[in-house]
Motif scaffolding. Structure first.
Motif, PDB file in Angstrom:
ATOM      1  N   ASN A  58       0.805  -1.217   0.000  1.00  0.00           N
ATOM      2  CA  ASN A  58       0.000   0.000   0.000  1.00  0.00           C
ATOM      3  C   ASN A  58       0.841   1.272   0.000  1.00  0.00           C
ATOM      4  OD1 ASN A  58      -2.551  -1.369   0.153  1.00  0.00           O
ATOM      5  ND2 ASN A  58      -2.112  -1.812   2.312  1.00  0.00           N
ATOM      6  N   TRP A  61       0.948  -1.683  -7.269  1.00  0.00           N
ATOM      7  CA  TRP A  61       0.953  -0.529  -6.386  1.00  0.00           C
ATOM      8  C   TRP A  61       0.878   0.752  -7.213  1.00  0.00           C
ATOM      9  CZ3 TRP A  61       5.379  -2.698  -8.152  1.00  0.00           C
ATOM     10  CH2 TRP A  61       6.396  -1.853  -8.570  1.00  0.00           C
ATOM     11  N   ARG A  62       0.927   1.896  -6.496  1.00  0.00           N
ATOM     12  CA  ARG A  62       0.998   3.203  -7.137  1.00  0.00           C
ATOM     13  C   ARG A  62       2.099   4.024  -6.483  1.00  0.00           C
ATOM     14  NH1 ARG A  62      -4.690   5.788  -6.347  1.00  0.00           N
ATOM     15  NH2 ARG A  62      -4.522   4.668  -4.374  1.00  0.00           N
ATOM     16  N   ASP A  98      -2.650   8.138 -10.379  1.00  0.00           N
ATOM     17  CA  ASP A  98      -3.557   7.650 -11.416  1.00  0.00           C
ATOM     18  C   ASP A  98      -2.830   6.737 -12.418  1.00  0.00           C
ATOM     19  OD1 ASP A  98      -6.134   8.310 -10.894  1.00  0.00           O
ATOM     20  OD2 ASP A  98      -6.199  10.112 -12.135  1.00  0.00           O
ATOM     21  N   ILE A 151      -0.647   3.116 -12.698  1.00  0.00           N
ATOM     22  CA  ILE A 151      -0.461   1.855 -11.974  1.00  0.00           C
ATOM     23  C   ILE A 151       0.926   1.274 -12.252  1.00  0.00           C
ATOM     24  CG2 ILE A 151      -1.343  -0.511 -11.715  1.00  0.00           C
ATOM     25  CD1 ILE A 151      -4.064   0.629 -12.808  1.00  0.00           C
ATOM     26  N   SER A 174     -12.791   3.347 -11.243  1.00  0.00           N
ATOM     27  CA  SER A 174     -11.672   4.107 -10.674  1.00  0.00           C
ATOM     28  C   SER A 174     -10.368   3.356 -10.894  1.00  0.00           C
ATOM     29  CB  SER A 174     -11.893   4.320  -9.175  1.00  0.00           C
ATOM     30  OG  SER A 174     -11.789   3.079  -8.484  1.00  0.00           O
ATOM     31  N   THR A 198      -8.279   2.349  -8.613  1.00  0.00           N
ATOM     32  CA  THR A 198      -8.138   1.240  -7.655  1.00  0.00           C
ATOM     33  C   THR A 198      -9.016   0.060  -8.045  1.00  0.00           C
ATOM     34  OG1 THR A 198      -9.764   2.341  -6.219  1.00  0.00           O
ATOM     35  CG2 THR A 198      -7.429   2.698  -5.727  1.00  0.00           C
ATOM     36  N   GLU A 199     -10.181   0.345  -8.633  1.00  0.00           N
ATOM     37  CA  GLU A 199     -11.037  -0.750  -9.108  1.00  0.00           C
ATOM     38  C   GLU A 199     -10.367  -1.497 -10.255  1.00  0.00           C
ATOM     39  OE1 GLU A 199     -15.517   0.957  -8.076  1.00  0.00           O
ATOM     40  OE2 GLU A 199     -14.513   1.571  -9.933  1.00  0.00           O
ATOM     41  N   MET A 210      -7.117  -1.718 -10.687  1.00  0.00           N
ATOM     42  CA  MET A 210      -6.032  -2.481 -10.058  1.00  0.00           C
ATOM     43  C   MET A 210      -6.568  -3.808  -9.510  1.00  0.00           C
ATOM     44  SD  MET A 210      -4.041   0.614  -8.070  1.00  0.00           S
ATOM     45  CE  MET A 210      -2.791  -0.421  -7.291  1.00  0.00           C
ATOM     46  N   ASP A 211      -7.746  -3.756  -8.907  1.00  0.00           N
ATOM     47  CA  ASP A 211      -8.367  -4.987  -8.387  1.00  0.00           C
ATOM     48  C   ASP A 211      -8.656  -5.966  -9.535  1.00  0.00           C
ATOM     49  OD1 ASP A 211      -8.276  -4.041  -5.804  1.00  0.00           O
ATOM     50  OD2 ASP A 211     -10.360  -3.328  -5.795  1.00  0.00           O
TER      51      ASP A 211
END
Length: 335
Positions: free
Chosen positions: A7, A33-34, A78, A80, A187, A189-190, A192-193
């Motif tokens: 994270n 991660w970012r 924004d 990845i 988004s 993060t979505e 990334m999931d």
């Protein structure tokens, strides 16, 4: 394969984390991660040529050198980042490790395509670049995915070599890249999931690792000794009286050579190229050699120099260094 949950948005910490797992785990690893606003340099690049350092300092943008080759990139929250750490693979490992990204997009009806040395594109627009580091029979593959990202900041922070655009129907960063958020209703993060789900499906992953206190302590040691240090991130700009760049199919090679009384006193080779071994090992072999075609051929006759720069041969190197009609050399005074 194991998923490492990360994270952190600190780029120095994130690359130290990669190095920790590369050196301490035999299992295959996946990390996503970012980074906060950051310029990431390829291992072999000249920071003073590739980065607008004044702009980065004024705007609080981190500048960190990664362990792999390839070009300089900008990243922010924004954009990845992802990594695979595995044993060396046969065949085109760039295509292999980028396949889950293409598979993820396919779930949403988007056709991504691998092209060139290391890029992913959609309808000709680049949205992902990838790079690799090789050592001791292992490979670290990491990629950057433009879900969004501040393109205006990117344009100010980076100073891409004009040779990058030679032979391409573009003349700037912004005309080459595209962002996935324009195509996806979700988004960052979505998405990334979604990538993580695809990787877990493709590689049948069921095991996860969280960064505990002991692992965190070891990672921070690597930050303190390497990725947080100016010696690693900035490197040394050589005093050179010959400087020039040459564009090849395998990447741009920038030469900086200091010569005294016909002898190579210092030599650096920068660029966005890839290689299995550290290019410094090659330039170290040439220091102290007379700067002549014959003496350099003799010094390199038993060397496979393609291990330092993938695609480079002795003949190509000699042409770069001595065939003045093939390149535009700029001779400058000692600095």
């Amino acid at each position: 394969m194991i998923v490492v949950e990360n994270n952190s948005v600190n780029p120095s910490y994130n690359h130290a984390l990669e190095e920790y797992f590369f050196n301490n785990y035999d299992d295959d690893i996946f990390i996503i991660w970012r980074n906060r606003p950051t310029v990431l340099l390829g291992r072999n690049q000249n920071i003073y040529k590739e980065v607008n350092l004044d702009y980065c300092i004024e705007n609080g943008i981190d500048v960190v050198r990664r362990p792999s080759g390839g070009g300089t990139i900008y990243c922010d929250l924004d954009i990845i980042q992802y990594s695979f750490i595995t044993k060396e693979r046969e065949g085109d490992s760039f295509r292999y490790f980028t396949k889950p990204i293409i598979n993820t997009l396919a779930k949403f009806g988007i056709d991504g395509e691998f092209t060139g040395r290391n890029d992913l594109v959609i309808e000709g627009k680049k949205f992902s670049g990838n790079a690799q580091y090789h050592n001791k029979g292992k490979v670290l593959h990491h990629g950057s995915i433009l879900f969004g990202g501040n393109v205006e900041v990117m344009k100010h922070a980076l100073r891409p070599n004009p040779l990058k655009f030679v032979g391409k129907n573009v003349s700037s960063i912004s005309s080459r890249v595209g962002c996935l958020k324009e195509l996806l209703d979700m988004s960052v993060t979505e998405f990334m999931d979604e990538i993580s789900k695809t990787v877990m499906e493709d590689f049948e992953i069921t095991k996860f690792i969280k960064i505990d206190r002991d692992i965190d302590r070891e990672i921070r040691k690597i930050v303190d000794n390497k990725y947080g240090c100016d010696d690693w991130n900035y490197g040394k700009n050589p005093k050179a009286n010959i400087k020039y760049s040459v564009k090849h199919d395998f990447g741009i090679v920038e030469y900086a050579i200091g010569i005294e009384e016909g002898i190579i006193k210092e030599m650096k080779m920068y660029g966005d190229f890839f290689g299995m071994e550290d290019v410094k090992s090659l330039t170290d072999k040439l220091q102290g050699i007379k700067f002549s075609e014959k003496h350099l051929r003799d010094a390199l006759k038993d060397e496979d120099i393609s291990c330092y720069i993938t695609g480079l041969s002795i003949e190509t190197l000699i042409k770069d260094l001595f065939y003045k009609d093939l390149i535009d050399k700029e001779l400058v005074a000692n600095e």
